[in-house]
Motif scaffolding. Structure first.
Motif, PDB file in Angstrom:
ATOM      1  N   VAL A   1      -1.595 -10.601  -1.070  1.00 58.69           N
ATOM      2  CA  VAL A   1      -1.096 -11.574  -2.051  1.00 58.69           C
ATOM      3  C   VAL A   1      -0.208 -10.925  -3.109  1.00 58.69           C
ATOM      4  N   HIS A   2       0.032  -9.632  -2.989  1.00 58.26           N
ATOM      5  CA  HIS A   2       0.881  -8.959  -3.973  1.00 58.26           C
ATOM      6  C   HIS A   2       2.329  -9.385  -3.742  1.00 58.26           C
TER       7      HIS A   2
ATOM      8  N   LYS B   1       8.004  -8.339  -4.207  1.00 61.70           N
ATOM      9  CA  LYS B   1       8.794  -9.072  -3.228  1.00 61.70           C
ATOM     10  C   LYS B   1       9.724 -10.063  -3.926  1.00 61.70           C
TER      11      LYS B   1
ATOM     12  N   ILE C   1      11.003  -9.872  -6.831  1.00 61.70           N
ATOM     13  CA  ILE C   1      12.091  -9.172  -7.515  1.00 61.70           C
ATOM     14  C   ILE C   1      13.157  -8.751  -6.505  1.00 61.70           C
TER      15      ILE C   1
ATOM     16  N   ARG D   1       3.858 -15.426   0.209  1.00 59.28           N
ATOM     17  CA  ARG D   1       2.932 -14.305   0.389  1.00 59.28           C
ATOM     18  C   ARG D   1       1.885 -14.681   1.433  1.00 59.28           C
TER      19      ARG D   1
ATOM     20  N   CYS E   1      12.923  -9.026   5.845  1.00 55.00           N
ATOM     21  CA  CYS E   1      12.326  -8.117   4.872  1.00 55.00           C
ATOM     22  C   CYS E   1      10.831  -8.346   4.793  1.00 55.00           C
TER      23      CYS E   1
ATOM     24  N   SER F   1       7.203  -7.185   3.025  1.00 55.16           N
ATOM     25  CA  SER F   1       6.613  -6.489   1.895  1.00 55.16           C
ATOM     26  C   SER F   1       5.107  -6.385   2.107  1.00 55.16           C
TER      27      SER F   1
ATOM     28  N   MET G   1       1.638  -4.340  -0.047  1.00 61.27           N
ATOM     29  CA  MET G   1       1.233  -3.438  -1.129  1.00 61.27           C
ATOM     30  C   MET G   1      -0.041  -2.693  -0.779  1.00 61.27           C
TER      31      MET G   1
ATOM     32  N   ASP H   1      10.553   2.224  -4.665  1.00 60.45           N
ATOM     33  CA  ASP H   1       9.774   1.601  -5.731  1.00 60.45           C
ATOM     34  C   ASP H   1      10.653   0.631  -6.504  1.00 60.45           C
TER      35      ASP H   1
ATOM     36  N   PHE I   1     -17.572  -7.395  -2.382  1.00 59.44           N
ATOM     37  CA  PHE I   1     -16.483  -6.508  -1.952  1.00 59.44           C
ATOM     38  C   PHE I   1     -15.097  -7.056  -2.273  1.00 59.44           C
TER      39      PHE I   1
ATOM     40  N   LEU J   1     -12.499  -9.960  -4.783  1.00 65.16           N
ATOM     41  CA  LEU J   1     -12.223 -10.318  -6.178  1.00 65.16           C
ATOM     42  C   LEU J   1     -12.233 -11.825  -6.403  1.00 65.16           C
TER      43      LEU J   1
ATOM     44  N   LEU K   1      -0.016 -15.325 -11.377  1.00 65.50           N
ATOM     45  CA  LEU K   1       0.094 -14.163 -12.252  1.00 65.50           C
ATOM     46  C   LEU K   1       1.477 -14.102 -12.901  1.00 65.50           C
TER      47      LEU K   1
ATOM     48  N   ASP L   1       1.656   0.035 -15.676  1.00 69.96           N
ATOM     49  CA  ASP L   1       2.743  -0.044 -14.696  1.00 69.96           C
ATOM     50  C   ASP L   1       3.374  -1.428 -14.751  1.00 69.96           C
ATOM     51  N   VAL L   2       2.635  -2.389 -15.258  1.00 67.35           N
ATOM     52  CA  VAL L   2       3.073  -3.784 -15.222  1.00 67.35           C
ATOM     53  C   VAL L   2       3.406  -4.322 -16.611  1.00 67.35           C
TER      54      VAL L   2
ATOM     55  N   PHE M   1      -7.579   6.358  -1.573  1.00 67.57           N
ATOM     56  CA  PHE M   1      -6.943   6.320  -0.256  1.00 67.57           C
ATOM     57  C   PHE M   1      -6.431   7.688   0.155  1.00 67.57           C
TER      58      PHE M   1
HETATM   59  C1  B12 Z   1      -1.008  -6.908  -9.791  1.00 66.27           C
HETATM   60  C2  B12 Z   1      -1.932  -6.321  -8.736  1.00 66.27           C
HETATM   61  C3  B12 Z   1      -2.817  -7.203  -8.094  1.00 66.27           C
HETATM   62  C4  B12 Z   1      -2.800  -8.708  -8.312  1.00 66.27           C
HETATM   63  C5  B12 Z   1      -1.667  -9.317  -7.444  1.00 66.27           C
HETATM   64  C6  B12 Z   1      -1.034 -10.576  -8.009  1.00 66.27           C
HETATM   65  C7  B12 Z   1       0.297 -10.900  -7.380  1.00 66.27           C
HETATM   66  N1  B12 Z   1       0.611 -12.164  -7.352  1.00 66.27           N
HETATM   67  O1  B12 Z   1       1.070 -10.091  -6.940  1.00 66.27           O
HETATM   68  C8  B12 Z   1      -4.249  -9.080  -7.836  1.00 66.27           C
HETATM   69  C9  B12 Z   1      -5.204  -8.989  -9.014  1.00 66.27           C
HETATM   70  C10 B12 Z   1      -4.419 -10.454  -7.191  1.00 66.27           C
HETATM   71  C11 B12 Z   1      -4.573  -7.929  -6.888  1.00 66.27           C
HETATM   72  C12 B12 Z   1      -5.533  -8.012  -5.896  1.00 66.27           C
HETATM   73  C13 B12 Z   1      -5.915  -6.933  -5.095  1.00 66.27           C
HETATM   74  N2  B12 Z   1      -5.455  -5.666  -5.177  1.00 66.27           N
HETATM   75 CO1  B12 Z   1      -3.965  -5.163  -6.301  1.00 66.27          CO
HETATM   76  N3  B12 Z   1      -2.719  -4.414  -7.467  1.00 66.27           N
HETATM   77  C14 B12 Z   1      -1.915  -4.926  -8.397  1.00 66.27           C
HETATM   78  C15 B12 Z   1      -1.130  -3.798  -9.103  1.00 66.27           C
HETATM   79  C16 B12 Z   1      -1.852  -3.507 -10.420  1.00 66.27           C
HETATM   80  C17 B12 Z   1       0.351  -4.040  -9.410  1.00 66.27           C
HETATM   81  C18 B12 Z   1       1.244  -4.456  -8.236  1.00 66.27           C
HETATM   82  C19 B12 Z   1       2.589  -4.944  -8.766  1.00 66.27           C
HETATM   83  O2  B12 Z   1       2.830  -6.138  -8.870  1.00 66.27           O
HETATM   84  N4  B12 Z   1       3.448  -4.015  -9.178  1.00 66.27           N
HETATM   85  C20 B12 Z   1       4.758  -4.329  -9.795  1.00 66.27           C
HETATM   86  C21 B12 Z   1       5.881  -4.570  -8.755  1.00 66.27           C
HETATM   87  C22 B12 Z   1       7.199  -4.837  -9.467  1.00 66.27           C
HETATM   88  O3  B12 Z   1       6.031  -3.402  -7.995  1.00 66.27           O
HETATM   89  P1  B12 Z   1       5.894  -3.353  -6.394  1.00 66.27           P
HETATM   90  O4  B12 Z   1       4.967  -4.416  -5.950  1.00 66.27           O
HETATM   91  O5  B12 Z   1       5.604  -1.972  -5.977  1.00 66.27           O
HETATM   92  O6  B12 Z   1       7.331  -3.765  -5.820  1.00 66.27           O
HETATM   93  C23 B12 Z   1       8.488  -2.953  -5.885  1.00 66.27           C
HETATM   94  C24 B12 Z   1       8.622  -1.957  -4.716  1.00 66.27           C
HETATM   95  O7  B12 Z   1       7.412  -1.671  -4.051  1.00 66.27           O
HETATM   96  C25 B12 Z   1       9.653  -2.551  -3.828  1.00 66.27           C
HETATM   97  N5  B12 Z   1       9.256  -3.499  -2.805  1.00 66.27           N
HETATM   98  C26 B12 Z   1       8.214  -4.349  -2.747  1.00 66.27           C
HETATM   99  N6  B12 Z   1       8.282  -5.109  -1.669  1.00 66.27           N
HETATM  100  C27 B12 Z   1       9.388  -4.755  -0.988  1.00 66.27           C
HETATM  101  C28 B12 Z   1       9.918  -5.228   0.201  1.00 66.27           C
HETATM  102  C29 B12 Z   1      11.115  -4.657   0.689  1.00 66.27           C
HETATM  103  C30 B12 Z   1      11.672  -5.168   1.947  1.00 66.27           C
HETATM  104  C31 B12 Z   1      11.740  -3.604  -0.037  1.00 66.27           C
HETATM  105  C32 B12 Z   1      12.956  -2.995   0.458  1.00 66.27           C
HETATM  106  C33 B12 Z   1      11.192  -3.154  -1.223  1.00 66.27           C
HETATM  107  C34 B12 Z   1      10.036  -3.718  -1.705  1.00 66.27           C
HETATM  108  O8  B12 Z   1      10.474  -3.221  -4.732  1.00 66.27           O
HETATM  109  C35 B12 Z   1       9.640  -3.880  -5.697  1.00 66.27           C
HETATM  110  C36 B12 Z   1      10.430  -4.227  -6.904  1.00 66.27           C
HETATM  111  O9  B12 Z   1      10.803  -3.133  -7.640  1.00 66.27           O
HETATM  112  C37 B12 Z   1      -1.292  -2.601  -8.076  1.00 66.27           C
HETATM  113  C38 B12 Z   1      -1.411  -1.220  -8.700  1.00 66.27           C
HETATM  114  C39 B12 Z   1      -0.108  -0.690  -9.191  1.00 66.27           C
HETATM  115  N7  B12 Z   1      -0.153  -0.162 -10.383  1.00 66.27           N
HETATM  116  O10 B12 Z   1       0.896  -0.785  -8.513  1.00 66.27           O
HETATM  117  C40 B12 Z   1      -2.614  -2.959  -7.362  1.00 66.27           C
HETATM  118  C41 B12 Z   1      -2.839  -2.528  -5.895  1.00 66.27           C
HETATM  119  C42 B12 Z   1      -1.594  -2.805  -5.082  1.00 66.27           C
HETATM  120  N8  B12 Z   1      -3.939  -3.417  -5.484  1.00 66.27           N
HETATM  121  C43 B12 Z   1      -4.810  -2.828  -4.745  1.00 66.27           C
HETATM  122  C44 B12 Z   1      -5.983  -3.446  -4.241  1.00 66.27           C
HETATM  123  C45 B12 Z   1      -6.955  -2.551  -3.523  1.00 66.27           C
HETATM  124  C46 B12 Z   1      -6.241  -4.824  -4.409  1.00 66.27           C
HETATM  125  C47 B12 Z   1      -7.430  -5.623  -3.818  1.00 66.27           C
HETATM  126  C48 B12 Z   1      -7.777  -5.311  -2.370  1.00 66.27           C
HETATM  127  C49 B12 Z   1      -8.699  -5.419  -4.659  1.00 66.27           C
HETATM  128  C50 B12 Z   1      -9.957  -6.049  -4.012  1.00 66.27           C
HETATM  129  N9  B12 Z   1     -11.045  -5.328  -4.008  1.00 66.27           N
HETATM  130  O11 B12 Z   1      -9.945  -7.177  -3.553  1.00 66.27           O
HETATM  131  C51 B12 Z   1      -6.931  -7.084  -4.006  1.00 66.27           C
HETATM  132  C52 B12 Z   1      -6.218  -7.522  -2.742  1.00 66.27           C
HETATM  133  C53 B12 Z   1      -6.065  -8.972  -2.549  1.00 66.27           C
HETATM  134  C54 B12 Z   1      -5.216  -9.160  -1.305  1.00 66.27           C
HETATM  135  N10 B12 Z   1      -5.862  -9.321  -0.163  1.00 66.27           N
HETATM  136  O12 B12 Z   1      -4.013  -9.111  -1.360  1.00 66.27           O
HETATM  137  C55 B12 Z   1      -4.427  -1.379  -4.456  1.00 66.27           C
HETATM  138  C56 B12 Z   1      -3.919  -1.129  -3.029  1.00 66.27           C
HETATM  139  C57 B12 Z   1      -4.471   0.188  -2.487  1.00 66.27           C
HETATM  140  C58 B12 Z   1      -3.889   0.581  -1.181  1.00 66.27           C
HETATM  141  N11 B12 Z   1      -3.353   1.778  -1.120  1.00 66.27           N
HETATM  142  O13 B12 Z   1      -3.900  -0.140  -0.228  1.00 66.27           O
HETATM  143  C59 B12 Z   1      -3.423  -1.079  -5.608  1.00 66.27           C
HETATM  144  C60 B12 Z   1      -2.356  -0.040  -5.271  1.00 66.27           C
HETATM  145  C61 B12 Z   1      -4.284  -0.583  -6.793  1.00 66.27           C
HETATM  146  C62 B12 Z   1      -4.832   0.864  -6.630  1.00 66.27           C
HETATM  147  N12 B12 Z   1      -4.635   1.700  -7.605  1.00 66.27           N
HETATM  148  O14 B12 Z   1      -5.445   1.238  -5.686  1.00 66.27           O
HETATM  149  N13 B12 Z   1      -3.807  -6.857  -7.176  1.00 66.27           N
END
Ligand code: B12
Lengths: 229, 344
Positions: free
Chosen positions: A108-109, A113, A115, A132, A152, A154, A156, A203, B75, B77, B164, B214-215, B291
């Protein structure tokens, strides 16, 4: 009524600043004024709105802006884009393509995506956003339906990422020419190769940079087209 | 009682009280079920979430198999969000291991949240099921090991029941409305958290990962997030842990100021600098990347990472997020051994 160059740069500044400071009204007024002049809106989009978003990307990389600022700026950009886009004279650039984008099943992240999607919208791509938690077959269905140039994906999470090679295989089998870009935090260059994808952008800032690169190449082609006229 | 005869439960609970325990405990306040444990039971991940017996048995396996010093349920959220009217998807039909998600959001308003914050809420969704699972665990483990659970922080829970993105923008556009919304959410969280702590749960984590640096900017954290997190800390029974993954160095002083029993940080936050900022008095748990350490790395890597956490001065060796089910057994063993051998 054509815009003189002083007025033009004033409006461009307003569009740019409006996006950077998420001043929706400023953007709306400047875009409307531009459209009312009857002038082609191409420059307003690329030298105004996109220039603003480039600055937002820079501020994001510098950690002066965070996700909310980025989302707000994107909203302002969309306000301007909605007004300007219908009045843009189509460029026969060949760059404009069709993209299917979505976050894979179980994930659901979607902030990242969304952006990335915005960048495609800006670049003038035809974007189909599946949202998503998208069932893996739905990517193939949409690709076939739209005959998109790019898909594309995405993800996470390391678990949901494992759905990607399945989508890639399905699509490449039916449509070997379709290009596939994958992204999200767990994606590395290594994984791109392993999964059989074509590219990634790492990133937040890299994704922006990639998108900006696309825009820049658009501009160059536009310049060439203009030079010929 | 000497340290050597202390149970795992005592070691964890004393640590959370701020006492020095040697070796420091190696445990988690968030999910840690493993594929190894599931294999032993013959259970599928997707089937655990709605069955108290299976949830309890699965949660105990990491303790039983590896001596990991905790049993944590559930397990996913989604528990509080379901109680607030959302619908969860356990992915019962997919073969792959997927974490549950919210498929229908209830989008309750501030007013509706205030109305929802009554004891009746505690009978809704899977809250009774999790409490039943805690009872089953206790029956089996007695006082040997502490039972942990968690609730989401106000902002992150808001993101589960609403979009969110809307909340993120709201934090800038309408901070006062957002402060009010999170204030209402804090009451819900306190209600649920205290209910868990009164019914068999030994310690609780408040997971506010949606508000990581980060956010969100430290400025918004201070203005919008901090008041609600502080309200939760002021009203939630002890012991409690504030867990925020990602990088939180810019806000760790505010996290400490909230007054939770302990803070839990991720590998993206450097431990030594975190310690420098908040001092010796704050209990800090951390800070390895689960991980990279347990799933992709070698057992030797896992040993070194855990040993480094100890040397950096954590009060408990704790992962930055859920342990991923496919964690390698030899890595878990190496991590636990490293803590025993390094923390002397
Ligand atoms: C916000 C968040 C959530 C929110 C999501 C809300 C939403 N609508 O998105 C909520 C609270 C729901 C959530 C839930 C969970 N989360 Co979460 N979450 C995060 C968090 C804090 C931020 C992610 C984010 O939005 N970043 C900001 C955006 C702008 O960055 P981005 O996503 O990386 O995207 C950029 C690039 O990656 C790239 N990009 C992204 N997509 C694509 C696609 C293409 C084609 C290209 C080219 C580029 C690209 O460009 C983007 C823009 O710049 C991260 C930790 C972190 N600090 O990153 C954890 C994280 C992703 N979550 C994690 C986890 C474990 C979970 C849960 C499983 C927890 C649980 N026990 O249930 C659940 C999963 C639910 C599910 N099944 O999806 C882990 C994943 C671990 C792993 N390695 O697999 C992380 C990394 C936290 C951690 N430190 O471990 N989460």
């Amino acid at each position: 009524m054509a815009l003189d160059s002083a007025k033009k740069s004033e409006l461009l500044k307003k569009l740019e600043q409006g996006v950077v400071e998420f001043e929706d009204d400023e953007v709306r007024d400047a875009a409307q004024e531009w459209v009312d002049s009857g002038e082609d809106t191409y420059d307003a989009i690329f030298d105004g709105l996109v220039a603003g978003m480039e600055e937002v990307g820079r501020l994001f990389s510098a950690q002066e802006y965070f996700v909310p600022e980025m989302l707000m700026a994107a909203d302002s950009l969309y306000i301007g884009l909605d007004i300007l886009k219908p009045h843009m004279v189509a460029r026969d650039s060949g760059v404009k393509g069709t993209v299917v984008i979505g976050t894979v099943q179980g994930d659901v992240h979607d902030i990242g995506k969304n952006i990335v999607k915005m960048m495609f919208d800006v670049a003038g791509f035809n974007v189909y956003d599946l949202g998503r938690d998208v069932a893996l077959e739905d990517f193939l269905k949409k690709q076939l339906e739209t005959n998109s140039d790019i898909v594309c994906l995405s993800a996470m999470m390391t678990t949901t990422m494992m759905g990607m090679p399945k989508v890639i295989e399905m699509i490449k089998e039916k449509n070997p020419n379709c290009r596939i870009m994958i992204g999200g935090a767990p994606i590395t260059d290594d994984i791109v190769g392993k999964f059989g994808a074509d590219a990634t952008a790492k990133d937040a800032s890299n994704a922006l940079e990639e998108a900006v690169k696309m825009v820049v190449s658009l501009r160059e082609i536009q310049k060439e087209a203009n030079a010929k006229n | 009682m000497t340290q050597a005869t202390m149970t795992a439960r005592e070691r964890v609970l004393r640590t959370l009280k701020g006492e020095k325990v040697t070796p420091v405990p190696c445990f988690s306040g968030v999910g840690n079920v493993t594929t190894k444990g599931l294999e032993k039971l013959g259970y599928r991940f997707a089937d655990l979430h709605n069955n108290a017996q299976m949830m309890a048995e699965a949660a105990m396996t990491t303790w039983e198999l590896f001596g990991y010093e905790c049993v944590v349920i559930p397990f996913d959220l989604c528990m509080e969000a379901e109680a607030l009217g959302c619908v969860m998807n356990p992915y019962a039909e997919t073969q792959e291991l997927l974490y549950p998600t919210i498929k229908e959001k209830s989008k309750l308003t501030t007013e509706q949240l205030r109305q929802a914050a009554t004891p009746e809420l505690l009978q809704r969704g899977r809250i009774p099921l999790v409490i039943e699972a805690a009872r089953i665990v206790r029956e089996k483990v007695g006082d040997q090991v502490a039972i942990g659970s968690y609730v989401l922080g106000p902002f992150t829970l808001g993101g589960q029941i609403s979009e969110l993105e809307t909340l993120l923008k709201g934090s800038l556009k309408k901070p006062d409305d957002m402060i009010d919304y999170l204030d209402a959410m804090a009451d819900v969280i306190v209600l649920v958290g205290n209910h868990l702590l009164r019914n068999g749960i030994d310690y609780i984590s408040v997971r506010e990962m949606g508000a990581t640096s980060d956010v969100l900017s430290p400025r918004v954290f201070k203005k919008v997030i901090f008041p609600a997190l502080k309200k939760v800390a002021d009203n939630l029974a002890s012991p409690n842990i504030l867990h925020i993954c990602g990088s939180v160095l810019p806000v760790i002083d505010m996290m400490a100021e909230c007054g939770y029993s302990a803070l839990s940080i991720d590998s993206k936050t450097p431990m030594k600098e975190a310690r420098e900022k908040v001092g010796e008095r704050t209990v800090i748990l951390g800070n390895f990347n689960p991980f990279a350490t347990l799933n992709t790395g070698t057992a030797e890597d896992a040993y070194n990472v855990a040993a480094q956490c100890v040397r950096d001065g954590v009060n408990g060796v704790h992962p930055g997020c859920d342990i991923w089910p496919t964690a390698k057994p030899e890595n878990l063993e190496a991590m636990i051994r490293a803590v025993r051998e390094t923390s002397v």
